[in-house]
Design an enzyme around this catalytic site. Structure first.
Site, PDB file in Angstrom:
ATOM      1  N   HIS A 100      25.863 -23.619 -36.752  1.00  0.00           N
ATOM      2  CA  HIS A 100      26.945 -23.656 -35.777  1.00  0.00           C
ATOM      3  C   HIS A 100      26.357 -23.223 -34.435  1.00  0.00           C
ATOM      4  O   HIS A 100      25.808 -22.123 -34.310  1.00  0.00           O
ATOM      5  CB  HIS A 100      28.093 -22.745 -36.192  1.00  0.00           C
ATOM      6  CG  HIS A 100      28.754 -23.171 -37.463  1.00  0.00           C
ATOM      7  ND1 HIS A 100      29.053 -22.291 -38.481  1.00  0.00           N
ATOM      8  CD2 HIS A 100      29.155 -24.395 -37.897  1.00  0.00           C
ATOM      9  CE1 HIS A 100      29.620 -22.956 -39.470  1.00  0.00           C
ATOM     10  NE2 HIS A 100      29.685 -24.233 -39.141  1.00  0.00           N
ATOM     11  N   GLU A 131      26.531 -13.818 -43.064  1.00  0.00           N
ATOM     12  CA  GLU A 131      27.353 -13.590 -41.874  1.00  0.00           C
ATOM     13  C   GLU A 131      27.010 -12.218 -41.295  1.00  0.00           C
ATOM     14  O   GLU A 131      27.151 -11.199 -41.966  1.00  0.00           O
ATOM     15  CB  GLU A 131      28.838 -13.655 -42.235  1.00  0.00           C
ATOM     16  CG  GLU A 131      29.281 -14.981 -42.851  1.00  0.00           C
ATOM     17  CD  GLU A 131      29.466 -16.082 -41.826  1.00  0.00           C
ATOM     18  OE1 GLU A 131      29.373 -15.784 -40.614  1.00  0.00           O
ATOM     19  OE2 GLU A 131      29.696 -17.234 -42.241  1.00  0.00           O
ATOM     20  N   GLU A 175      26.740 -19.656 -32.644  1.00  0.00           N
ATOM     21  CA  GLU A 175      26.430 -18.432 -33.394  1.00  0.00           C
ATOM     22  C   GLU A 175      25.016 -17.994 -33.015  1.00  0.00           C
ATOM     23  O   GLU A 175      24.044 -18.209 -33.740  1.00  0.00           O
ATOM     24  CB  GLU A 175      26.607 -18.681 -34.880  1.00  0.00           C
ATOM     25  CG  GLU A 175      28.062 -19.024 -35.217  1.00  0.00           C
ATOM     26  CD  GLU A 175      28.287 -19.377 -36.676  1.00  0.00           C
ATOM     27  OE1 GLU A 175      27.345 -19.294 -37.485  1.00  0.00           O
ATOM     28  OE2 GLU A 175      29.441 -19.728 -37.013  1.00  0.00           O
ATOM     29  N   HIS A 198      24.330 -16.714 -40.015  1.00  0.00           N
ATOM     30  CA  HIS A 198      25.485 -17.091 -39.206  1.00  0.00           C
ATOM     31  C   HIS A 198      26.097 -15.852 -38.566  1.00  0.00           C
ATOM     32  O   HIS A 198      25.754 -14.713 -38.891  1.00  0.00           O
ATOM     33  CB  HIS A 198      26.570 -17.736 -40.081  1.00  0.00           C
ATOM     34  CG  HIS A 198      26.229 -19.095 -40.598  1.00  0.00           C
ATOM     35  ND1 HIS A 198      26.841 -20.247 -40.133  1.00  0.00           N
ATOM     36  CD2 HIS A 198      25.354 -19.495 -41.556  1.00  0.00           C
ATOM     37  CE1 HIS A 198      26.357 -21.291 -40.778  1.00  0.00           C
ATOM     38  NE2 HIS A 198      25.451 -20.863 -41.648  1.00  0.00           N
TER      39      HIS A 198
END
Length: 340
Positions: free
Chosen positions: A58, A216, A61, A152
């Site tokens: 993404h 994450e 990010e 991420h």
């Protein structure tokens, strides 16, 4: 040929669409820029560890992109050794330049061949990334360790700042050594997927037998505004893995004390244009609800929480019909898992 200033991120962002392949030498190995955003590093000595580090799947990010670029720069400048085979991927440089999550379609929904069903800028990129990972693991020694850590940051805040999505592995046991690495990396929670998906980490796990995770590491910030000190624990475990080819040695009790575990119970799928989540925009990932709470509804459906303590992650109803608007997860214990 060299990467200017050993800055692979700058090279990638300056050439977001195409880049002619080239080879480079550095102290301790050889590098191969295979195409824009894809760099393979081969150490001089033989190794049984093959590591894929992917970032920027993404484009907005940015924290993990900056973190991995710093690690690469240190390797290329000889500030620490390379003792593993390493493939670094900056996934979506066009979106990164636009400071957007994606351009046409979410790249992390396009793997395991799902790109065949979509159109847009991300479609050929997903195909190229699959091919790069396939080539990389095809070059690994028989029986060697295959790893893929896809880094991420999340759209919103979280009750657990750093967490991992563990791909579905069927009846296979979970790897205690890898859980130990996550615990040592400052990860707070592990989310166990219960079905196949089309994410990048699932692709490497299912197609290539890799230990793979979607990691994450906090919230989204623009380039230059990330506090990289918040990534220090994972930075140190990655340096140890890359430079010493070794994993943290944590006992089971230590892992159990550091990591919370959750299992996916349901996917919230947008089934109509009027589909809504009944929570505010600032509700954090892993927020729990009481049994019977209406979490989502549309003219076609209603979702009620099935057990008190069930929680929401990745809530986002601003997706096309048929795509995931969130996941409902349930707490569990390490003692409930089959381990090896």
């Amino acid at each position: 040929m060299m990467i200017p200033n050993n800055d692979f991120l700058a090279l990638t962002l300056n050439n977001p669409e195409t880049l002619a392949p080239f080879q480079l030498e550095f102290n301790g190995g050889q590098g191969f820029v295979e195409e824009t955003g894809i760099l393979r590093l081969e150490p001089q000595q033989a190794t049984d560890i093959n590591l894929v580090l992917s970032v920027g799947i993404h484009g907005n990010e940015t924290g993990p992109i900056e973190l991995v670029n710093q690690l690469l720069k240190a390797i290329l400048e000889g500030r620490f050794a390379l003792t593993v085979r390493l493939l670094v991927i900056i996934g979506n440089p066009i979106a990164a330049n636009r400071a957007e999550r994606f351009c046409d379609v979410n790249l992390n929904r396009l793997f395991s061949g799902a790109w065949r069903h979509y159109e847009g800028l991300e479609v050929p990129r997903a195909q190229s990334l699959e091919q790069a990972v396939t080539r990389f693991f095809a070059g690994s020694a028989t029986g060697s360790v295959r790893l893929h850590y896809d880094l991420h940051t999340a759209i919103r805040g979280s009750e657990y700042e750093k967490f991992v999505v563990h791909p579905f592995i069927g009846d296979a046991p979970y790897d205690l050594q890898q859980l130990g690495l996550l615990a040592a990396s400052g990860i707070d929670a592990v989310l166990l997927s219960q079905q196949p998906t089309t994410t990048f980490s699932y692709y490497s796990s299912a197609e290539h037998g890799a230990h793979a995770f979607t990691v994450e590491l906090g919230k989204v910030y623009p380039f230059g505004e990330n506090d990289l000190s918040r990534f220090e624990a994972i930075r140190q475990t990655l340096i140890t893995l890359i430079s010493d080819a070794s994993f943290p040695k944590l006992e089971r009790d230590a892992i159990d004390s550091k990591l919370k575990f959750f299992a996916v119970q349901d996917a919230l799928v947008k089934d109509h244009e009027d589909y809504q989540l009944t929570i505010s925009e600032d509700v954090k990932n892993f927020t729990g609800f009481e049994k019977g709470y209406e979490l989502a509804h549309s003219s076609q459906s209603q979702y009620l929480i099935k057990a008190s303590g069930d929680a929401i992650i990745f809530p986002n109803a601003n997706v096309p019909i048929g795509q995931r608007a969130g996941l409902v997860v349930r707490p569990m214990r390490l003692a409930d898992l089959a381990l090896r």
